[in-house]
Design a protein around this motif. Sequence first.
Motif, PDB file in Angstrom:
ATOM      1  N   UNK A   1      15.380 -19.413  98.302  1.00 53.15           N
ATOM      2  CA  UNK A   1      15.756 -19.494  96.872  1.00 53.15           C
ATOM      3  C   UNK A   1      16.722 -20.730  96.350  1.00 53.15           C
ATOM      4  N   UNK A   2      17.041 -21.371  97.322  1.00 49.66           N
ATOM      5  CA  UNK A   2      18.094 -22.650  96.779  1.00 49.66           C
ATOM      6  C   UNK A   2      17.617 -23.882  97.505  1.00 49.66           C
ATOM      7  N   UNK A   3      17.759 -24.789  96.787  1.00 53.43           N
ATOM      8  CA  UNK A   3      17.621 -26.238  97.138  1.00 53.43           C
ATOM      9  C   UNK A   3      18.933 -26.720  97.332  1.00 53.43           C
ATOM     10  N   UNK A   4      19.006 -27.979  98.117  1.00 51.84           N
ATOM     11  CA  UNK A   4      20.147 -28.816  98.405  1.00 51.84           C
ATOM     12  C   UNK A   4      19.914 -30.122  97.785  1.00 51.84           C
ATOM     13  N   UNK A   5      18.851 -30.277  97.089  1.00 52.32           N
ATOM     14  CA  UNK A   5      18.632 -31.558  96.226  1.00 52.32           C
ATOM     15  C   UNK A   5      19.210 -31.567  94.869  1.00 52.32           C
ATOM     16  N   UNK A   6      19.692 -32.605  94.501  1.00 57.93           N
ATOM     17  CA  UNK A   6      20.480 -32.629  93.308  1.00 57.93           C
ATOM     18  C   UNK A   6      19.360 -32.442  92.200  1.00 57.93           C
ATOM     19  N   UNK A   7      19.573 -31.365  91.229  1.00 54.66           N
ATOM     20  CA  UNK A   7      18.571 -31.066  90.314  1.00 54.66           C
ATOM     21  C   UNK A   7      17.575 -30.342  90.466  1.00 54.66           C
ATOM     22  N   UNK A   8      17.137 -30.072  91.893  1.00 49.13           N
ATOM     23  CA  UNK A   8      16.105 -29.271  92.188  1.00 49.13           C
ATOM     24  C   UNK A   8      16.326 -27.906  92.169  1.00 49.13           C
ATOM     25  N   UNK A   9      15.948 -26.968  91.241  1.00 50.15           N
ATOM     26  CA  UNK A   9      16.215 -25.660  91.192  1.00 50.15           C
ATOM     27  C   UNK A   9      14.811 -24.760  91.764  1.00 50.15           C
ATOM     28  N   UNK A  10      15.238 -23.644  92.430  1.00 51.47           N
ATOM     29  CA  UNK A  10      14.159 -22.792  92.889  1.00 51.47           C
ATOM     30  C   UNK A  10      14.602 -21.591  91.984  1.00 51.47           C
ATOM     31  N   UNK A  11      14.477 -20.383  92.956  1.00 50.42           N
ATOM     32  CA  UNK A  11      14.435 -18.920  92.341  1.00 50.42           C
ATOM     33  C   UNK A  11      16.002 -19.075  91.851  1.00 50.42           C
ATOM     34  N   UNK A  12      17.031 -19.812  92.535  1.00 50.38           N
ATOM     35  CA  UNK A  12      18.312 -19.673  92.276  1.00 50.38           C
ATOM     36  C   UNK A  12      18.512 -21.237  92.043  1.00 50.38           C
ATOM     37  N   UNK A  13      19.784 -21.672  91.536  1.00 45.19           N
ATOM     38  CA  UNK A  13      20.129 -23.084  91.288  1.00 45.19           C
ATOM     39  C   UNK A  13      20.319 -23.905  92.420  1.00 45.19           C
ATOM     40  N   UNK A  14      20.160 -25.098  92.450  1.00 46.80           N
ATOM     41  CA  UNK A  14      20.772 -26.283  93.605  1.00 46.80           C
ATOM     42  C   UNK A  14      21.937 -25.899  94.082  1.00 46.80           C
ATOM     43  N   UNK A  15      22.082 -26.090  95.362  1.00 43.81           N
ATOM     44  CA  UNK A  15      23.366 -26.183  96.123  1.00 43.81           C
ATOM     45  C   UNK A  15      23.899 -27.437  96.093  1.00 43.81           C
ATOM     46  N   UNK A  16      23.358 -28.449  95.762  1.00 40.67           N
ATOM     47  CA  UNK A  16      23.819 -29.741  95.695  1.00 40.67           C
ATOM     48  C   UNK A  16      25.132 -29.786  94.709  1.00 40.67           C
ATOM     49  N   UNK A  17      26.299 -30.061  95.355  1.00 40.65           N
ATOM     50  CA  UNK A  17      27.642 -30.343  94.683  1.00 40.65           C
ATOM     51  C   UNK A  17      28.070 -28.887  94.221  1.00 40.65           C
ATOM     52  N   UNK A  18      27.871 -28.159  94.907  1.00 36.82           N
ATOM     53  CA  UNK A  18      28.290 -26.556  94.548  1.00 36.82           C
ATOM     54  C   UNK A  18      29.804 -26.537  94.795  1.00 36.82           C
TER      55      UNK A  18
END
Length: 121
Positions: free
Chosen positions: A37-54
């Motif tokens: 559900x979550x990406x670690x790439x900046x600006x990349x959303x999946x079902x959930x928001x990106x975790x980059x910079x969380x």
Amino acid sequence: MKKILLAASMIMGCFQTAAAEGDAAAGEKVFKKCAACHSVEEGKKKVGPTMFGIVGRPAGSVEGYKYSGAMQEAGYAWDEEQLAGFLAAPKKHLPGTKMAFPGLKKEEQITDLIGYLKTLK
């Protein structure tokens, strides 16, 4: 003898600090539970928001992601304490969240995952 005890105490303190920080490599493995559900790439959303910079980011603030009202109104930033509570029991920590994941049960996994999330900047 006191010097030996002091040295041992200092060494143990270092290990406890490292444990409290979490093992980022182990946390990356824990993140596999989140990756559907979550990406670690900046600006990349999946079902959930990106975790980059969380870590340090205000809750509900990834532009272009449609958050629940509860997340938009959370009023906090994702620090270690908020992340730990949310990762352990999302719906209990933030009633009304859209996140369906029930949470991580092992404290070590939570600590390790936060250690990993802190590297995503």
